[in-house]
Every structure is written in structure tokens, then in C-alpha cells.
Design a protein around this motif. Structure first.
Motif, PDB file in Angstrom:
ATOM      1  N   THR A   8     -21.505  -7.785  -0.147  1.00  0.00           N
ATOM      2  CA  THR A   8     -21.866  -8.874  -1.052  1.00  0.00           C
ATOM      3  C   THR A   8     -20.724  -9.220  -1.993  1.00  0.00           C
ATOM      4  OG1 THR A   8     -24.177  -8.159  -0.980  1.00  0.00           O
ATOM      5  CG2 THR A   8     -23.537  -9.609  -2.789  1.00  0.00           C
ATOM      6  N   ARG A   9     -20.038  -8.209  -2.475  1.00  0.00           N
ATOM      7  CA  ARG A   9     -19.012  -8.434  -3.493  1.00  0.00           C
ATOM      8  C   ARG A   9     -17.643  -8.798  -2.915  1.00  0.00           C
ATOM      9  NH1 ARG A   9     -18.441  -4.704  -8.792  1.00  0.00           N
ATOM     10  NH2 ARG A   9     -20.120  -6.114  -9.350  1.00  0.00           N
ATOM     11  N   TYR A  10     -17.260  -8.204  -1.780  1.00  0.00           N
ATOM     12  CA  TYR A  10     -15.865  -8.293  -1.345  1.00  0.00           C
ATOM     13  C   TYR A  10     -15.626  -8.976   0.000  1.00  0.00           C
ATOM     14  CZ  TYR A  10     -15.250  -4.717  -4.966  1.00  0.00           C
ATOM     15  OH  TYR A  10     -15.253  -4.026  -6.153  1.00  0.00           O
ATOM     16  N   LEU A  11     -16.616  -9.026   0.887  1.00  0.00           N
ATOM     17  CA  LEU A  11     -16.308  -9.454   2.246  1.00  0.00           C
ATOM     18  C   LEU A  11     -15.815 -10.891   2.325  1.00  0.00           C
ATOM     19  CD1 LEU A  11     -16.390  -8.147   5.094  1.00  0.00           C
ATOM     20  CD2 LEU A  11     -18.497  -9.433   5.481  1.00  0.00           C
ATOM     21  N   SER A  12     -16.235 -11.737   1.403  1.00  0.00           N
ATOM     22  CA  SER A  12     -15.807 -13.134   1.423  1.00  0.00           C
ATOM     23  C   SER A  12     -14.309 -13.295   1.187  1.00  0.00           C
ATOM     24  CB  SER A  12     -16.588 -13.935   0.379  1.00  0.00           C
ATOM     25  OG  SER A  12     -16.343 -13.419  -0.923  1.00  0.00           O
ATOM     26  N   LEU A  13     -13.635 -12.240   0.751  1.00  0.00           N
ATOM     27  CA  LEU A  13     -12.189 -12.301   0.566  1.00  0.00           C
ATOM     28  C   LEU A  13     -11.444 -12.416   1.891  1.00  0.00           C
ATOM     29  CD1 LEU A  13     -11.722  -9.379  -2.009  1.00  0.00           C
ATOM     30  CD2 LEU A  13     -11.616 -11.827  -2.518  1.00  0.00           C
ATOM     31  N   PHE A  14     -12.079 -11.972   2.984  1.00  0.00           N
ATOM     32  CA  PHE A  14     -11.356 -11.766   4.238  1.00  0.00           C
ATOM     33  C   PHE A  14     -11.857 -12.684   5.343  1.00  0.00           C
ATOM     34  CE2 PHE A  14     -11.768  -7.595   2.061  1.00  0.00           C
ATOM     35  CZ  PHE A  14     -10.435  -7.383   1.749  1.00  0.00           C
ATOM     36  N   PRO A  15     -10.998 -12.966   6.342  1.00  0.00           N
ATOM     37  CA  PRO A  15     -11.440 -13.710   7.524  1.00  0.00           C
ATOM     38  C   PRO A  15     -12.428 -12.885   8.335  1.00  0.00           C
ATOM     39  CG  PRO A  15      -9.201 -12.895   7.845  1.00  0.00           C
ATOM     40  CD  PRO A  15      -9.557 -12.613   6.413  1.00  0.00           C
ATOM     41  N   THR A  16     -13.451 -13.528   8.863  1.00  0.00           N
ATOM     42  CA  THR A  16     -14.592 -12.828   9.447  1.00  0.00           C
ATOM     43  C   THR A  16     -14.201 -11.869  10.569  1.00  0.00           C
ATOM     44  OG1 THR A  16     -16.035 -14.667   8.879  1.00  0.00           O
ATOM     45  CG2 THR A  16     -16.822 -13.141  10.566  1.00  0.00           C
ATOM     46  N   PHE A  17     -13.548 -12.395  11.602  1.00  0.00           N
ATOM     47  CA  PHE A  17     -13.217 -11.547  12.748  1.00  0.00           C
ATOM     48  C   PHE A  17     -11.997 -10.680  12.466  1.00  0.00           C
ATOM     49  CE2 PHE A  17     -15.825 -14.755  14.832  1.00  0.00           C
ATOM     50  CZ  PHE A  17     -16.599 -13.960  15.665  1.00  0.00           C
ATOM     51  N   GLY A  18     -11.065 -11.217  11.701  1.00  0.00           N
ATOM     52  CA  GLY A  18      -9.868 -10.438  11.383  1.00  0.00           C
ATOM     53  C   GLY A  18     -10.194  -9.172  10.631  1.00  0.00           C
ATOM     54  N   VAL A  19     -11.127  -9.246   9.678  1.00  0.00           N
ATOM     55  CA  VAL A  19     -11.449  -8.055   8.897  1.00  0.00           C
ATOM     56  C   VAL A  19     -12.187  -7.029   9.748  1.00  0.00           C
ATOM     57  CG1 VAL A  19     -13.694  -8.800   7.969  1.00  0.00           C
ATOM     58  CG2 VAL A  19     -12.235  -7.286   6.623  1.00  0.00           C
ATOM     59  N   LEU A  20     -13.011  -7.486  10.706  1.00  0.00           N
ATOM     60  CA  LEU A  20     -13.679  -6.534  11.591  1.00  0.00           C
ATOM     61  C   LEU A  20     -12.663  -5.773  12.435  1.00  0.00           C
ATOM     62  CD1 LEU A  20     -16.863  -8.370  12.920  1.00  0.00           C
ATOM     63  CD2 LEU A  20     -16.757  -6.468  11.319  1.00  0.00           C
ATOM     64  N   LEU A  21     -11.653  -6.495  12.931  1.00  0.00           N
ATOM     65  CA  LEU A  21     -10.625  -5.832  13.732  1.00  0.00           C
ATOM     66  C   LEU A  21      -9.860  -4.812  12.897  1.00  0.00           C
ATOM     67  CD1 LEU A  21      -9.023  -5.664  16.412  1.00  0.00           C
ATOM     68  CD2 LEU A  21      -7.486  -7.402  15.447  1.00  0.00           C
ATOM     69  N   VAL A  22      -9.464  -5.199  11.693  1.00  0.00           N
ATOM     70  CA  VAL A  22      -8.696  -4.291  10.835  1.00  0.00           C
ATOM     71  C   VAL A  22      -9.539  -3.089  10.419  1.00  0.00           C
ATOM     72  CG1 VAL A  22      -7.527  -4.075   8.602  1.00  0.00           C
ATOM     73  CG2 VAL A  22      -7.149  -6.103  10.025  1.00  0.00           C
ATOM     74  N   MET A  23     -10.803  -3.320  10.047  1.00  0.00           N
ATOM     75  CA  MET A  23     -11.667  -2.205   9.648  1.00  0.00           C
ATOM     76  C   MET A  23     -11.898  -1.247  10.808  1.00  0.00           C
ATOM     77  SD  MET A  23     -14.553  -3.610   6.964  1.00  0.00           S
ATOM     78  CE  MET A  23     -15.414  -4.626   8.164  1.00  0.00           C
ATOM     79  N   THR A  24     -12.103  -1.802  12.000  1.00  0.00           N
ATOM     80  CA  THR A  24     -12.339  -0.944  13.165  1.00  0.00           C
ATOM     81  C   THR A  24     -11.098  -0.115  13.493  1.00  0.00           C
ATOM     82  OG1 THR A  24     -13.907  -2.565  14.039  1.00  0.00           O
ATOM     83  CG2 THR A  24     -13.046  -0.934  15.581  1.00  0.00           C
ATOM     84  N   GLY A  25      -9.932  -0.766  13.495  1.00  0.00           N
ATOM     85  CA  GLY A  25      -8.700  -0.030  13.768  1.00  0.00           C
ATOM     86  C   GLY A  25      -8.399   1.011  12.708  1.00  0.00           C
ATOM     87  N   LEU A  26      -8.605   0.650  11.440  1.00  0.00           N
ATOM     88  CA  LEU A  26      -8.353   1.596  10.350  1.00  0.00           C
ATOM     89  C   LEU A  26      -9.319   2.779  10.426  1.00  0.00           C
ATOM     90  CD1 LEU A  26      -6.781   2.204   7.759  1.00  0.00           C
ATOM     91  CD2 LEU A  26      -8.401   0.763   6.501  1.00  0.00           C
ATOM     92  N   ALA A  27     -10.592   2.504  10.735  1.00  0.00           N
ATOM     93  CA  ALA A  27     -11.573   3.590  10.868  1.00  0.00           C
ATOM     94  C   ALA A  27     -11.198   4.528  12.012  1.00  0.00           C
ATOM     95  CB  ALA A  27     -12.964   3.007  11.097  1.00  0.00           C
ATOM     96  N   ALA A  28     -10.716   3.964  13.129  1.00  0.00           N
ATOM     97  CA  ALA A  28     -10.288   4.807  14.257  1.00  0.00           C
ATOM     98  C   ALA A  28      -9.107   5.694  13.851  1.00  0.00           C
ATOM     99  CB  ALA A  28      -9.916   3.932  15.445  1.00  0.00           C
ATOM    100  N   MET A  29      -8.177   5.154  13.066  1.00  0.00           N
ATOM    101  CA  MET A  29      -7.042   5.947  12.592  1.00  0.00           C
ATOM    102  C   MET A  29      -7.504   7.073  11.665  1.00  0.00           C
ATOM    103  SD  MET A  29      -4.335   2.848  11.843  1.00  0.00           S
ATOM    104  CE  MET A  29      -3.211   3.941  10.984  1.00  0.00           C
ATOM    105  N   ILE A  30      -8.514   6.801  10.853  1.00  0.00           N
ATOM    106  CA  ILE A  30      -9.039   7.822   9.937  1.00  0.00           C
ATOM    107  C   ILE A  30      -9.727   8.935  10.722  1.00  0.00           C
ATOM    108  CG2 ILE A  30     -10.767   8.246   8.137  1.00  0.00           C
ATOM    109  CD1 ILE A  30     -10.149   5.373   7.124  1.00  0.00           C
ATOM    110  N   LEU A  31     -10.474   8.554  11.760  1.00  0.00           N
ATOM    111  CA  LEU A  31     -11.228   9.552  12.521  1.00  0.00           C
ATOM    112  C   LEU A  31     -10.369  10.318  13.519  1.00  0.00           C
ATOM    113  CD1 LEU A  31     -14.664   7.853  13.338  1.00  0.00           C
ATOM    114  CD2 LEU A  31     -14.100   9.437  11.497  1.00  0.00           C
TER     115      LEU A  31
END
Length: 315
Positions: free
Chosen positions: A170-193
Motif C-alpha cells: 500500500t505504501r511503497y509499491l506505486s514507486l516501481f514499475p509493475t512487472f519490473g519490480v516483480l522481476l527484481v524482487m524475485t531475483g533478489l529473493a533468489a539471491m538471498i535464499l
């Protein structure tokens, strides 16, 4: 109407997430979570790589909210669920998931200063009662007789993660492009795990992977709850608000029950049907009582409205 349909699809996909996650529990939990992220990333890359690259300065500038969204909604929520299913039953997981809407509603009032009505709390309580009625087949006090264990404590981590993620969307997602942020979050999460998966394999040994037995389930987890459910949930939260959207998650036991009836030959009883109708009534009250977020006022004709750097990057 569209955000409500999106949330119904989210519930269906996440019900499958519980059923398939339990079926795959012969694989270690971090391995399941990492494989799920890998599938989602490969699906997203052709669609969003260019947008994500163009917005790289934005992602670096807004790294703190990006990291919060990644950790709570992508990296650890489902990892907690898969870890919990190693120790506890899908019934216990379903019971604890009914806490997500209540916690999200409380955080919305505390963090977002959303004005909540008594009718919203009443509808939420009714939907939780209906969900528990479905889970216990009408024996509501049987909840006190469930065997609780460490898996249930792990599941509380998933509950907290998703509630915080809903507020962050609600607070932050509007800052980012819809599909671009999903790709970055998914890749970053994979790097963390990834290093945690390596540690898991060092401790438990490499898992015995069977393509015919495990691959269909992992593909489902990556495409549906891993990608589509996250995309739909993000859109619904932005349109309905975190409190109203999360109230739909009390449909999870109903959808899980329906899946068990259709595919696992579970028995459909009058008590479960009654509980499902109570959930529908409770969610309906919660969503109708809530207010839609006020639209951002349009600038007056002729007034200056320079674009911020973030807006330029998103376009």
C-alpha cells in the motif's frame, strides 16, 4: 469488480500453494522456495527485463522499501509456509492463516492511519468464525484440541510477513514499475535464499529430485502462487487497500476444502458448506464497510506539475 475477481484468483492459487507444498514436503523447504523463485524469474525475465534495466536507478535509490517488499512477500512468506508444513498439518496452517486479515487490519489502523469501522471488525470476526467452522467441520471447539508444534510457531512468521508485506504494498509499491519490480524482487529473493539453500544441502544432503514427481508441482508453485498470485494481490491491494484485500484470505480454508473435495475425494459436509457461506457473508460485510482510498486530486488547469525522477523512470 476487477479487484474482487483478482483476490478470488489469489485465494485459489494460494489454496493450491498449501496443497502442493504439503505434497512436496519430501523436499526441504528452502529448496522448494528457491525452485519456485527460479521458475517465476524465468517466466518474468522475457516480459520485464528491459523495464527493470531502464528503472535500475530507481531501484537503487529506493532500495529500502524494495528490500522490505522482497523479504516479507517474496523471500520468506512462502519459505515459512513450506518449513511449517514439514512439521505441522495443512489444517493447522489454515487455522493460523486466518490471523493474517486481523493482523493486517490492525497494522492498517496503526501504520497507515486507515479509519476502520466497527462493521469492518465485525465482518472480519464473522469470516474468521466461518473459516474455522470449515476447518473443523462444524466442531468449532475442536480448535483447542489441535496438536500444536514448532511448525505452528514457524507459521506465525509467515502470518507476520504477509501482514507487513500488505502494508508495504500500500505504501511503497506505486514507486516501481509493475512487472519490473516483480522481476527484481524475485531475483533478489533468489539471491538471498541461495546461500541458505547451500547450507541446507550441507546439513541435510542434496535432495533426491524426481522430474516426474516434483517438477509439475514446482512449476505450479512458480507460475501461479509465485507469479500470478503476487501480481494480482499487488494490484488488488493498491485498489482496495490492505485491510479490505486481506479479508479475502479467509476464503483460503474454503478454497482448500474445495480442492480437497475435487481432487482428493474429501467429503463435503453440510457444516463445511455452512461455514463457507458464513465466510462469504463476513468478507462481504468487511469489503462493503471499508472505504476506498481517496483518489489523488488532479492538478488545476494550467498549473505546473513537474514529473519527479521516479515518475520519469516509471514511464
Amino acid at each position: 469488480m476487477l479487484p474482487y475477481l483478482l483476490m478470488i484468483m489469489v485465494v485459489i492459487f494460494y489454496a493450491g500453494n498449501i496443497l502442493v507444498g504439503e505434497a512436496l514436503n519430501d523436499l526441504p523447504p528452502l529448496t522448494i522456495a528457491f525452485a519456485r523463485l527460479a521458475v517465476a524469474f524465468l517466466c518474468l525475465a522475457p516480459l520485464a527485463a528491459r523495464t527493470a534495466w531502464r528503472s535500475r536507478a530507481l531501484f537503487l535509490h529506493e532500495w529500502k522499501p524494495l528490500l522490505l517488499l522482497t523479504l516479507t512477500g517474496v523471500a520468506f512468506f512462502n519459505t515459512f509456509i513450506y518449513a511449517a508444513l514439514q512439521f505441522t498439518s495443512s489444517t493447522n496452517v489454515s487455522v493460523l492463516e486466518t490471523l493474517i486479515p486481523a493482523l493486517t487490519l490492525a497494522l492498517s489502523a496503526l501504520v497507515l492511519r486507515e479509519r476502520l469501522r466497527i462493521l469492518q471488525w465485525s465482518g472480519l470476526a464473522l469470516s474468521i468464525l466461518g473459516a474455522l467452522w470449515v476447518i473443523t467441520d462444524g466442531q468449532i471447539f475442536a480448535v483447542t484440541q489441535l496438536q500444536w508444534n514448532i511448525g505452528d510457531g514457524i507459521m506465525l512468521g509467515a502470518v507476520a510477513s504477509w501482514a507487513v508485506y500488505s502494508i508495504a504494498v500500500t505504501r511503497y509499491l506505486s514507486l516501481f514499475p509493475t512487472f519490473g519490480v516483480l522481476l527484481v524482487m524475485t531475483g533478489l529473493a533468489a539471491m538471498i535464499l541461495a546461500p541458505l539453500v547451500a547450507l541446507e544441502w550441507m546439513v541435510l544432503g542434496p535432495p533426491a529430485f524426481s522430474p516426474t514427481e516434483h517438477l509439475p508441482g514446482l512449476l505450479y508453485l512458480g507460475v501461479f502462487p509465485g507469479l500470478l498470485a503476487l501480481l494480482f494481490y499487488n494490484r488488488a491491494v493498491q485498489q482496495l487497500g490492505a485491510a479490505r484485500a486481506s479479508s479475502f484470505l479467509n476464503f483460503l480454508p474454503v478454497a482448500t476444502m474445495a480442492g480437497a473435495v475435487l481432487w482428493l475425494d474429501a467429503e463435503l459436509t453440510p457444516a463445511k458448506v455452512t461455514g463457507a457461506l458464513v465466510v462469504v457473508l463476513g468478507v462481504s460485510i468487511t469489503t462493503r464497510a471499508g472505504r476506498r482510498p481517496s483518489p489523488r486530486p488532479s492538478p488545476a488547469p494550467g498549473s505546473a506539475h513537474p514529473s519527479s525522477p521516479n515518475e520519469t523512470l516509471r514511464n
